[in-house]
Write a protein that holds these residues in place. Structure first.
Motif: not given
Length: 207
Positions: A47-53, A83-86, A104-107, A128-134
């Motif tokens: 989750n790139t916006n929440e800093g979780s892996a 994880g955060k959001g899942w 609601d955790s997707m943005c 570089e990946l330019d993902p569709s969401c976080n």
């Protein structure tokens, strides 16, 4: 006209100075949450916006060799993963893991948000990946060759012996299943089939 050009030049200089200052002030985090998980036998949900892996841990592995899967006789019936959001549940005896992402955790992906948590190498790869969401799926099996995948393409995704399919969708959730052919394909990634020295060197380099 000269005043306009002069004003434009001043604005341009100010913007350049701000960009330089921002670059100087930015300091990557001491610990990158993704690289902290490397190497891993399992795909990792980021989750790139929440800093979780977090690993999609379908099987157990040995602490000394996190790429080596433990034999099934040592497994339990199931365990939870989250994880955060899942969140989800792993069923190792049946070789699959079910997980759901909260809608609601997707943005939209935010490079600025990612820079707060992840190292420059990861942020560059995200951009570089330019993902569709976080949400991003990462294959972290090779220490120096991480592979990044957009969650939008997860239904077509094959990571080594792991494959993904759409699960039953519930209200407010996007559900998926991850299946493994590890045992059906003759334990294709069992480290005992390889030179043990290679693995000792591999782990010595990250300790």
């Amino acid at each position: 006209m000269k005043k306009i050009l002069k004003s434009a030049a001043v604005i341009a200089i100010v913007l350049v100075l701000i960009a330089i200052l921002f670059g100087m002030l930015h300091k990557p985090p001491v610990v990158c949450p993704l690289h902290e998980r490397v190497p891993s036998n399992f795909p990792i949900i980021v989750n790139t916006n929440e800093g979780s892996a977090t690993e999609l841990r379908l099987y157990n592995t040995f602490s000394e060799y996190p790429l080596q899967i433990v034999e099934k006789s040592e497994y339990g019936v199931m365990w939870m993963v989250a994880g955060k959001g899942w969140s989800g549940a792993a069923f190792p005896d049946d070789n699959y893991l079910h997980f759901s992402i909260q809608k609601d955790s997707m943005c939209d992906y935010s490079n600025r948000a990612a820079r707060k948590f992840f190292c420059d190498e990861c942020v560059k790869a995200f951009k570089e990946l330019d993902p569709s969401c976080n949400f991003i799926v990462v294959d972290a099996y090779e220490n120096d060759n991480l592979k990044y995948h957009d969650i939008a393409n997860i239904e077509e995704l094959q990571i080594r012996h792991y494959s993904f399919v759409a699960g039953d969708t519930e209200e407010g959730l996007l559900s998926f299943e991850m299946h493994s052919s590890y045992y059906d394909s003759g334990k294709e990634l069992d480290f005992l089939d390889k030179d043990i020295t290679q693995f000792d060197n591999h782990y010595a380099g990250i300790q």
